[in-house]
Design a protein around this motif. Structure first.
Motif, PDB file in Angstrom:
ATOM      1  N   ARG B  27       0.834  -1.201   0.000  1.00 49.28           N
ATOM      2  CA  ARG B  27       0.000   0.000   0.000  1.00 49.28           C
ATOM      3  C   ARG B  27       0.868   1.251   0.000  1.00 49.28           C
ATOM      4  NH1 ARG B  27      -3.280  -3.450  -1.081  1.00 49.28           N
ATOM      5  NH2 ARG B  27      -5.063  -4.103   0.186  1.00 49.28           N
ATOM      6  N   PRO B  33       5.295  10.826  -2.683  1.00 51.54           N
ATOM      7  CA  PRO B  33       6.106  10.052  -3.637  1.00 51.54           C
ATOM      8  C   PRO B  33       6.471   8.685  -3.053  1.00 51.54           C
ATOM      9  CG  PRO B  33       6.962  12.279  -3.417  1.00 51.54           C
ATOM     10  CD  PRO B  33       5.895  12.133  -2.367  1.00 51.54           C
ATOM     11  N   PHE B  34       6.687   7.715  -3.929  1.00 52.81           N
ATOM     12  CA  PHE B  34       7.060   6.382  -3.456  1.00 52.81           C
ATOM     13  C   PHE B  34       8.389   6.444  -2.708  1.00 52.81           C
ATOM     14  CE2 PHE B  34       4.508   4.843  -7.338  1.00 52.81           C
ATOM     15  CZ  PHE B  34       3.342   4.748  -6.586  1.00 52.81           C
ATOM     16  N   HIS B  36      11.472   5.344  -2.747  1.00 53.15           N
ATOM     17  CA  HIS B  36      12.803   5.654  -3.274  1.00 53.15           C
ATOM     18  C   HIS B  36      12.918   7.110  -3.736  1.00 53.15           C
ATOM     19  CE1 HIS B  36      10.582   4.843  -6.964  1.00 53.15           C
ATOM     20  NE2 HIS B  36      11.535   5.445  -7.632  1.00 53.15           N
ATOM     21  N   MET B  37      11.780   7.837  -3.826  1.00 54.60           N
ATOM     22  CA  MET B  37      11.826   9.228  -4.238  1.00 54.60           C
ATOM     23  C   MET B  37      11.748  10.190  -3.048  1.00 54.60           C
ATOM     24  SD  MET B  37      12.136   9.247  -7.514  1.00 54.60           S
ATOM     25  CE  MET B  37      11.567  10.807  -8.205  1.00 54.60           C
ATOM     26  N   GLU B 106       9.849  -1.031  -0.699  1.00 50.94           N
ATOM     27  CA  GLU B 106       9.618  -0.461  -2.032  1.00 50.94           C
ATOM     28  C   GLU B 106       8.332   0.376  -2.039  1.00 50.94           C
ATOM     29  OE1 GLU B 106      10.617  -3.091  -5.458  1.00 50.94           O
ATOM     30  OE2 GLU B 106       8.466  -2.847  -5.810  1.00 50.94           O
ATOM     31  N   THR B 150       1.284   0.979  -6.898  1.00 49.63           N
ATOM     32  CA  THR B 150       2.530   0.579  -6.256  1.00 49.63           C
ATOM     33  C   THR B 150       3.715   1.090  -7.060  1.00 49.63           C
ATOM     34  OG1 THR B 150       2.344  -1.475  -7.514  1.00 49.63           O
ATOM     35  CG2 THR B 150       1.594  -1.534  -5.239  1.00 49.63           C
ATOM     36  N   ALA B 151       4.874   1.173  -6.404  1.00 49.51           N
ATOM     37  CA  ALA B 151       6.067   1.673  -7.086  1.00 49.51           C
ATOM     38  C   ALA B 151       6.381   0.812  -8.308  1.00 49.51           C
ATOM     39  CB  ALA B 151       7.252   1.704  -6.118  1.00 49.51           C
ATOM     40  N   CYS B 152       6.304  -0.484  -8.149  1.00 52.04           N
ATOM     41  CA  CYS B 152       6.574  -1.377  -9.276  1.00 52.04           C
ATOM     42  C   CYS B 152       5.246  -1.883  -9.837  1.00 52.04           C
ATOM     43  CB  CYS B 152       7.436  -2.558  -8.825  1.00 52.04           C
ATOM     44  SG  CYS B 152       7.903  -3.614 -10.205  1.00 52.04           S
ATOM     45  N   PRO B 153       5.070  -1.777 -11.155  1.00 54.49           N
ATOM     46  CA  PRO B 153       3.790  -2.207 -11.738  1.00 54.49           C
ATOM     47  C   PRO B 153       3.520  -3.703 -11.598  1.00 54.49           C
ATOM     48  CG  PRO B 153       5.359  -1.610 -13.456  1.00 54.49           C
ATOM     49  CD  PRO B 153       5.962  -1.195 -12.169  1.00 54.49           C
ATOM     50  N   THR B 154       4.514  -4.468 -11.156  1.00 47.77           N
ATOM     51  CA  THR B 154       4.281  -5.901 -10.953  1.00 47.77           C
ATOM     52  C   THR B 154       3.425  -6.162  -9.709  1.00 47.77           C
ATOM     53  OG1 THR B 154       6.378  -6.031  -9.797  1.00 47.77           O
ATOM     54  CG2 THR B 154       6.370  -6.742 -12.081  1.00 47.77           C
ATOM     55  N   ASN B 155       3.196  -5.116  -8.902  1.00 52.85           N
ATOM     56  CA  ASN B 155       2.405  -5.307  -7.676  1.00 52.85           C
ATOM     57  C   ASN B 155       1.053  -4.599  -7.715  1.00 52.85           C
ATOM     58  OD1 ASN B 155       4.398  -6.772  -6.178  1.00 52.85           O
ATOM     59  ND2 ASN B 155       5.543  -4.860  -6.042  1.00 52.85           N
TER      60      ASN B 155
END
Lengths: 170, 337
Positions: B27, B33-34, B36-37, B106, B150-155
């Motif tokens: 979540r 910002p995510f 890492h930003m 992440e 999510t930060a990564c589109p895989t999630n």
């Protein structure tokens, strides 16, 4: 030493294959090593290799991209290039800002899925449900009109209006 | 912090093939910002304060105040990810150590429920209940089309990763595991090493999990995963029938001998022999009281071995010290001299 698989090329890589009862060491050339399990296990045709995918998209986009600044997400400053480098979007707004690339990225990493149908946060629940109800009634309305069931269509139209009014009150 | 293995794994029943299960929800907070930003720690600190208030019975562990060893132990107990052990700052853990909330992995929040002899459905209920509680005060980044962002589109979508740990020595020995790996990918599932992404398989232990997080309801993903799990278990059982040979009898007893008598063991070697002994027990070739595969598999990991060394007042950091301590551990666990 020659590669244990092809017996032609020079062996440059030592890999341990299998584990438990079947563990063994092999000396292979790069080509054959690339085709055996341990390396394939992580890399082979992995549709979820986000880094490769993004890099590919970025390469395609390069020709269109004139300056990096023009393409920076106004909320977090991420560029397509930085997204590629990190393998991550910078903020939730990036999903809108990079809308040209997002559908392709998402469908590729999500096996062609494009729409969320799972849990909805309760805060988003009411507005989203209302929107979906209205959309569903609008489809019904069109069907009624198509078959010229105008009386029923009028009822549906009133229902839609009532939902829209109710939604506006909130 | 508890420097021992968690109660739930200490009490794990000696099941065949199936080991622990886990549900993880990703979540993010709307408008932030995510991870890492983020330029400073302010947002995560504020989030930490909020989570402390909403879930007061969880303990907050500040990773910056912990030693590398303590962080490694948390990762080996699966309470944090290996990546988080290196870069993370805050994690909330419940008393039973079967729930954790990582802040600033992440994604801003990673809610995890884990356990053994418990269904994925039950674990999902636990995780989603925490999610519901947090949501009362936190507005999540959510999109009508893409679901939880999510930060990564895989999630993206459900943000849910469900996983089951499986002991598959027969499928590994017959090299069938690679074929399964390829077939699973087509259905949006994956087999990975025991400590998740990028980790190698040790002792024939794999993690079966969903790759696709979008386009299906959580219950459907869990159901599909459970069906695939049952298929894999069935295949492993079939493959084991062809392993009832003198070679296997010999191998599993040799492994028992090594664990009982070796004076130096690498992680890979110890994992392999534990795996063989476990197979021997499942095949009724070996009878051992109190054999706890799941817990012992954790105890041979580098962090737990280092912990044992440190407890003995030994601060020797060499590989030899670790390998000799690991061997002393297996001698003790398996009743060697």
């Amino acid at each position: 030493m020659k590669c244990e698989i092809c017996g032609e090329r020079e062996a440059t890589i030592q890999i341990s294959k299998g584990s438990g009862l079947s563990q063994k060491e092999q000396y292979l050339c790069e080509h054959c090593a690339g085709q055996t399990m341990d390396i394939n296990y992580n890399q082979a045709e992995n549709p979820f290799d986000i880094q490769t995918l993004l890099q590919m998209l970025a390469n395609n986009a390069k020709t269109e991209q004139e300056t990096a600044e023009e393409h920076a997400c106004p909320t977090c400053g991420s560029t397509l290039q930085s997204v590629v480098q990190n393998g991550l979007f910078g903020c939730s707004h990036c999903y809108e800002y990079f809308e040209r690339y997002v559908p392709e990225i998402v469908t590729r990493v999500q096996l062609n899925q494009q729409r969320h149908i799972g849990k909805i946060p309760s805060q988003a629940h009411d507005t989203l449900k209302l929107k979906r109800d209205i959309e569903s009634l609008e489809r019904t309305l069109q069907e009624k009109v198509k078959v010229q069931a105008f009386e029923e269509a009028a009822v549906v139209r009133d229902q839609i209006q009532a939902l829209k009014d109710g939604g506006a009150d909130e | 912090m508890n420097r021992q293995t968690s109660m739930w794994i200490k009490n794990a029943e000696n099941t065949e093939i199936e080991m622990s299960s886990r549900i993880r929800l990703a979540r993010n907070i709307k408008g932030v910002p995510f991870t890492h930003m983020l330029e400073d720690d302010e947002d995560l600190e504020a989030l930490g304060g909020l989570v402390s208030k909403m879930i007061p019975d969880y303990d907050l562990a500040l990773l910056e105040n912990m030693t590398g060893l303590e962080r490694a132990l948390l990762a080996e107990k699966h309470l944090i990810s290996p990546n988080f052990a290196r870069n993370g700052t805050r994690v909330f853990i419940n008393e039973d150590e079967d729930m954790s909330i990582m802040l600033g992995e992440e994604d801003h929040l990673r809610i995890q429920a884990l356990g053994t002899n418990v269904s994925l459905e039950a674990l999902y209920e636990k995780a989603t209940a925490v999610d519901d509680t947090l949501e009362q005060k936190i507005e999540y980044a959510f999109d009508e089309q893409y679901g939880y962002l999510t930060a990564c589109p895989t999630n993206v979508g459900t943000g849910m990763r469900a996983s089951v740990m499986l002991h598959l020595p027969a499928l590994t020995a017959t090299n069938k595991i690679q074929r399964f790996h390829n077939n699973l990918a087509r259905f949006g599932f994956t087999l990975r090493g025991i400590y998740g992404e990028g980790s190698e398989s040790l002792g024939s232990v794999y993690q079966l999990s969903n790759q696709v997080t979008l386009g299906f309801e959580e219950a459907v993903i869990i159901n599909n995963l459970s069906e695939l799990k049952n298929r894999l278990i069935e295949e492993e059982r079939l493959a084991r029938q062809h392993m009832m040979t003198l070679d296997t009898l010999d191998a599993v007893n040799r492994s028992l001998g090594i664990l009982r008598h070796a004076y130096k063991l690498s992680l890979k070697e110890a994992a392999m022999h534990l795996s063989n002994v476990k197979l021997g027990i499942d095949l009724s070739y070996i009878d051992l009281d109190g054999f706890n595969f799941q817990e012992w598999f954790q105890l041979i990991q580098p962090g737990f071995v280092k912990e044992r060394l440190t407890e003995e007042g030994n601060h020797d950091d060499t590989r030899t010290a670790a390998e000799s301590t690991r061997a002393a551990l297996t001698r003790e666990l398996l009743g060697g001299e």
